[in-house]
Write a protein that holds these residues in place. Structure first.
Motif, mmCIF file in Angstrom:
data_model
loop_
_atom_site.group_PDB
_atom_site.id
_atom_site.type_symbol
_atom_site.label_atom_id
_atom_site.label_comp_id
_atom_site.label_asym_id
_atom_site.label_seq_id
_atom_site.Cartn_x
_atom_site.Cartn_y
_atom_site.Cartn_z
ATOM 1 N N PRO A 168 -20.698 -22.723 68.384
ATOM 2 C CA PRO A 168 -19.604 -23.307 67.618
ATOM 3 C C PRO A 168 -18.719 -22.240 66.986
ATOM 4 O O PRO A 168 -19.209 -21.257 66.416
ATOM 5 C CB PRO A 168 -20.331 -24.134 66.550
ATOM 6 N N ARG A 169 -17.435 -22.449 67.083
ATOM 7 C CA ARG A 169 -16.466 -21.488 66.572
ATOM 8 C C ARG A 169 -16.651 -21.226 65.084
ATOM 9 O O ARG A 169 -16.445 -20.103 64.608
ATOM 10 C CB ARG A 169 -15.049 -22.016 66.839
ATOM 11 N N GLU A 170 -17.066 -22.238 64.341
ATOM 12 C CA GLU A 170 -17.169 -22.096 62.895
ATOM 13 C C GLU A 170 -18.238 -21.092 62.461
ATOM 14 O O GLU A 170 -18.135 -20.511 61.376
ATOM 15 C CB GLU A 170 -17.430 -23.447 62.240
ATOM 16 N N ILE A 171 -19.261 -20.879 63.285
ATOM 17 C CA ILE A 171 -20.294 -19.914 62.900
ATOM 18 C C ILE A 171 -20.212 -18.623 63.713
ATOM 19 O O ILE A 171 -20.958 -17.679 63.438
ATOM 20 C CB ILE A 171 -21.708 -20.521 63.020
ATOM 21 N N GLN A 172 -19.325 -18.581 64.696
ATOM 22 C CA GLN A 172 -19.273 -17.412 65.575
ATOM 23 C C GLN A 172 -19.033 -16.087 64.848
ATOM 24 O O GLN A 172 -19.754 -15.114 65.087
ATOM 25 C CB GLN A 172 -18.209 -17.605 66.655
ATOM 26 N N PRO A 173 -18.021 -15.986 63.946
ATOM 27 C CA PRO A 173 -17.767 -14.683 63.329
ATOM 28 C C PRO A 173 -18.968 -14.129 62.574
ATOM 29 O O PRO A 173 -19.282 -12.936 62.680
ATOM 30 C CB PRO A 173 -16.594 -14.968 62.382
ATOM 31 N N GLY A 174 -19.658 -14.983 61.827
ATOM 32 C CA GLY A 174 -20.819 -14.523 61.074
ATOM 33 C C GLY A 174 -21.960 -14.098 61.967
ATOM 34 O O GLY A 174 -22.630 -13.088 61.715
ATOM 35 N N VAL A 175 -22.202 -14.869 63.030
ATOM 36 C CA VAL A 175 -23.269 -14.530 63.971
ATOM 37 C C VAL A 175 -22.932 -13.242 64.707
ATOM 38 O O VAL A 175 -23.795 -12.357 64.876
ATOM 39 C CB VAL A 175 -23.493 -15.688 64.965
ATOM 40 N N GLN A 176 -21.697 -13.102 65.133
ATOM 41 C CA GLN A 176 -21.283 -11.887 65.844
ATOM 42 C C GLN A 176 -21.417 -10.659 64.949
ATOM 43 O O GLN A 176 -21.904 -9.606 65.380
ATOM 44 C CB GLN A 176 -19.836 -12.034 66.326
ATOM 45 N N LYS A 177 -21.015 -10.791 63.702
ATOM 46 C CA LYS A 177 -21.123 -9.666 62.758
ATOM 47 C C LYS A 177 -22.576 -9.284 62.536
ATOM 48 O O LYS A 177 -22.919 -8.087 62.494
ATOM 49 C CB LYS A 177 -20.465 -10.045 61.432
ATOM 50 N N ARG A 178 -23.443 -10.287 62.413
ATOM 51 C CA ARG A 178 -24.866 -10.005 62.182
ATOM 52 C C ARG A 178 -25.493 -9.326 63.397
ATOM 53 O O ARG A 178 -26.249 -8.359 63.264
ATOM 54 C CB ARG A 178 -25.601 -11.301 61.851
ATOM 55 N N LEU A 179 -25.199 -9.844 64.594
ATOM 56 C CA LEU A 179 -25.718 -9.212 65.803
ATOM 57 C C LEU A 179 -25.228 -7.767 65.917
ATOM 58 O O LEU A 179 -25.991 -6.867 66.289
ATOM 59 C CB LEU A 179 -25.288 -10.004 67.035
ATOM 60 N N GLN A 180 -23.964 -7.557 65.607
ATOM 61 C CA GLN A 180 -23.385 -6.223 65.716
ATOM 62 C C GLN A 180 -24.110 -5.215 64.834
ATOM 63 O O GLN A 180 -24.243 -4.037 65.187
ATOM 64 C CB GLN A 180 -21.902 -6.267 65.336
ATOM 65 N N PHE B 229 -27.137 -4.853 64.418
ATOM 66 C CA PHE B 229 -28.389 -4.393 65.019
ATOM 67 C C PHE B 229 -28.191 -3.701 66.369
ATOM 68 O O PHE B 229 -29.168 -3.322 67.009
ATOM 69 C CB PHE B 229 -29.353 -5.571 65.166
ATOM 70 N N VAL B 230 -26.950 -3.531 66.788
ATOM 71 C CA VAL B 230 -26.698 -2.822 68.047
ATOM 72 C C VAL B 230 -27.144 -1.371 67.949
ATOM 73 O O VAL B 230 -27.761 -0.820 68.864
ATOM 74 C CB VAL B 230 -25.200 -2.905 68.429
ATOM 75 N N LEU B 231 -26.837 -0.726 66.811
ATOM 76 C CA LEU B 231 -27.227 0.658 66.540
ATOM 77 C C LEU B 231 -26.839 1.562 67.712
ATOM 78 O O LEU B 231 -25.670 1.688 68.034
ATOM 79 C CB LEU B 231 -28.726 0.726 66.225
ATOM 80 N N ARG B 232 -27.816 2.186 68.373
ATOM 81 C CA ARG B 232 -27.501 3.131 69.448
ATOM 82 C C ARG B 232 -27.468 2.493 70.832
ATOM 83 O O ARG B 232 -27.249 3.194 71.830
ATOM 84 C CB ARG B 232 -28.514 4.281 69.435
ATOM 85 N N ALA B 233 -27.713 1.213 70.886
ATOM 86 C CA ALA B 233 -27.687 0.539 72.187
ATOM 87 C C ALA B 233 -26.266 0.569 72.762
ATOM 88 O O ALA B 233 -25.279 0.487 72.030
ATOM 89 C CB ALA B 233 -28.150 -0.905 72.049
ATOM 90 N N LYS B 234 -26.184 0.710 74.067
ATOM 91 C CA LYS B 234 -24.884 0.710 74.740
ATOM 92 C C LYS B 234 -24.484 -0.741 75.008
ATOM 93 O O LYS B 234 -24.650 -1.275 76.109
ATOM 94 C CB LYS B 234 -24.963 1.515 76.028
ATOM 95 N N ALA B 235 -24.003 -1.365 73.954
ATOM 96 C CA ALA B 235 -23.599 -2.770 74.012
ATOM 97 C C ALA B 235 -22.444 -2.981 73.045
ATOM 98 O O ALA B 235 -22.455 -2.458 71.928
ATOM 99 C CB ALA B 235 -24.767 -3.685 73.655
ATOM 100 N N LYS B 236 -21.470 -3.739 73.486
ATOM 101 C CA LYS B 236 -20.309 -4.033 72.656
ATOM 102 C C LYS B 236 -20.069 -5.530 72.638
ATOM 103 O O LYS B 236 -20.010 -6.182 73.680
ATOM 104 C CB LYS B 236 -19.066 -3.322 73.205
ATOM 105 N N LEU B 237 -19.936 -6.095 71.436
ATOM 106 C CA LEU B 237 -19.701 -7.528 71.266
ATOM 107 C C LEU B 237 -18.222 -7.762 70.976
ATOM 108 O O LEU B 237 -17.656 -7.150 70.073
ATOM 109 C CB LEU B 237 -20.550 -8.068 70.121
ATOM 110 N N THR B 238 -17.623 -8.664 71.724
ATOM 111 C CA THR B 238 -16.195 -8.935 71.590
ATOM 112 C C THR B 238 -15.944 -10.437 71.554
ATOM 113 O O THR B 238 -16.520 -11.177 72.357
ATOM 114 C CB THR B 238 -15.403 -8.333 72.775
ATOM 115 N N ASP B 239 -15.102 -10.865 70.645
ATOM 116 C CA ASP B 239 -14.681 -12.263 70.607
ATOM 117 C C ASP B 239 -13.633 -12.460 71.695
ATOM 118 O O ASP B 239 -12.523 -11.938 71.619
ATOM 119 C CB ASP B 239 -14.084 -12.572 69.230
ATOM 120 N N VAL B 240 -13.983 -13.224 72.727
ATOM 121 C CA VAL B 240 -13.051 -13.459 73.830
ATOM 122 C C VAL B 240 -12.522 -14.898 73.828
ATOM 123 O O VAL B 240 -11.883 -15.318 74.787
ATOM 124 C CB VAL B 240 -13.709 -13.145 75.194
ATOM 125 N N THR B 241 -12.756 -15.614 72.738
ATOM 126 C CA THR B 241 -12.285 -16.994 72.650
ATOM 127 C C THR B 241 -10.784 -17.129 72.900
ATOM 128 O O THR B 241 -10.358 -18.055 73.608
ATOM 129 C CB THR B 241 -12.641 -17.594 71.276
#
Length: 352
Positions: free
Chosen positions: A110-122, A124-136
């Protein structure tokens, strides 16, 4: 307003005002449609309430595998899966649909919780080669339901996914088969604004253009819950049947809250579950408490999701103490309207 929303408004779409800073406008209806019945089949509905996160990079799948309740590393390119994101206490912060692309992994929630969830996941990325992007903003999501949906989709998807949560990709985008609702097949098409605008006139020659309520109602009939802002951190996955619909893998290893989720699964009979119910009421919103008349002072559960079926009735998914479900249960208070429990499309089994 996005190009897509402007286009829909030109087609007669009645749009809601966003209910929060993060929520998007939803399509309420089209044209002069004053029907009191929410569409159940042969419709196409814009799903503007959903958001998309792209997780890209060589470590993206491994990173998400260690964060979510389902197996991401072994997710094949021709399927989607449900997954949850839990707090350390094993309570769901989000429910989502995930699938792999050639570039990484997509997370839909759901769009209403996406920003908070994305920020929280981000965090914990730390040194992992992973990038989270909002593509909505770059994607359009359409829900299609009914026997006529296959014919409507044929110009862009000559071969449709057969298995539930099966997925096919073409130049026109991604098509995912969803669980049946009201005994008819359902699909979700994820594509670009340009493609959606081009396809809309052809789709609506075959399917009824409908508001998002039609899709919400189908999810409820299919027994598929969605975590929203008011229900974040309220439920361990099993309390809303998430493991019964393929949202939890108990063999995949650690993720936040995994020990608590596993303990709920293996330490005996579950005392709380999610059930489907209907109620004659003016309103019923996620987070609304429900009460057994046998214990009127203490809530026995709460509404997970709800959608109106007609001018009088609302269908809902409710999390409830199983013992209370054997009594009369009411919405909002022990003096509120009575819930009428309905069957789910899957059995409520106990852990083994």
């Amino acid at each position: 307003m996005t190009t897509w929303l402007k286009f829909l408004a030109e087609q007669g779409a009645q749009l809601s005002a966003p209910v929060s800073e993060n929520a998007a406008s939803e399509v309420l209806s089209f044209g002069a449609d004053t029907s009191v019945e929410t569409a159940r089949d042969n419709f196409v509905a814009p799903l503007t309430h959903l958001g998309l996160i792209s997780a890209a990079g060589e470590d993206a799948a491994h990173f998400l595998h260690n964060q979510l309740t389902n197996d991401v590393e072994h997710l094949s390119i021709d399927e989607a899966r449900l997954a949850g994101y839990c707090s350390p206490k094993g309570r769901l912060l989000a429910s989502m649909l995930i699938w792999k692309t050639t570039d990484g992994v997509m997370l839909q929630l759901p769009r209403e919780i996406q920003p908070g969830v994305q920020k929280r996941l981000q965090m914990f990325v730390l040194r992992a080669k992973a990038k989270l992007t909002d593509v909505t903003p770059n994607q359009v999501m359409l829900g299609l339901s009914g026997p006529a949906a296959a014919t409507a989709l044929m110009p862009w998807f000559p071969t449709l996914p057969v298995a539930i949560y099966g997925k096919v990709e073409t130049a026109a985008g991604t098509l995912i088969r969803h669980p049946n609702a009201f005994e008819v097949p359902r699909y979700q098409w994820i594509t670009t604004e340009v493609q959606a605008i081009e396809a809309w006139p052809m789709l609506t020659k075959i399917l009824q253009p409908s508001g998002a309520a039609a899709w919400h109602l189908g999810e409820i009939d299919g027994g598929v819950p969605h975590i929203t802002t008011v229900t974040q951190e309220k439920f361990v996955p099993q309390m809303i049947n998430f493991e019964l619909i393929g949202g939890v893998n108990f063999k995949k290893g650690c993720y936040p809250g995994q020990e608590i989720v596993a303990r709920s699964q293996y330490l005996g009979k579950l005392k709380r579950r999610m059930m489907r119910a209907s109620v004659t009421a003016q309103s019923a919103a996620p987070g609304t408490e429900i009460f057994s008349i046998n214990d009127p002072d203490q809530p026995c559960g709460m509404v997970v999701n709800a959608e109106r079926t007609n001018a009088q009735e609302i269908d809902c998914l409710v999390e409830i103490k199983l013992a209370a479900a054997e009594s009369e249960v009411r919405l909002g208070s022990a003096n509120g309207p009575a819930l009428s429990f309905q069957t789910l499309p899957y059995p409520l089994t106990d852990p083994v």
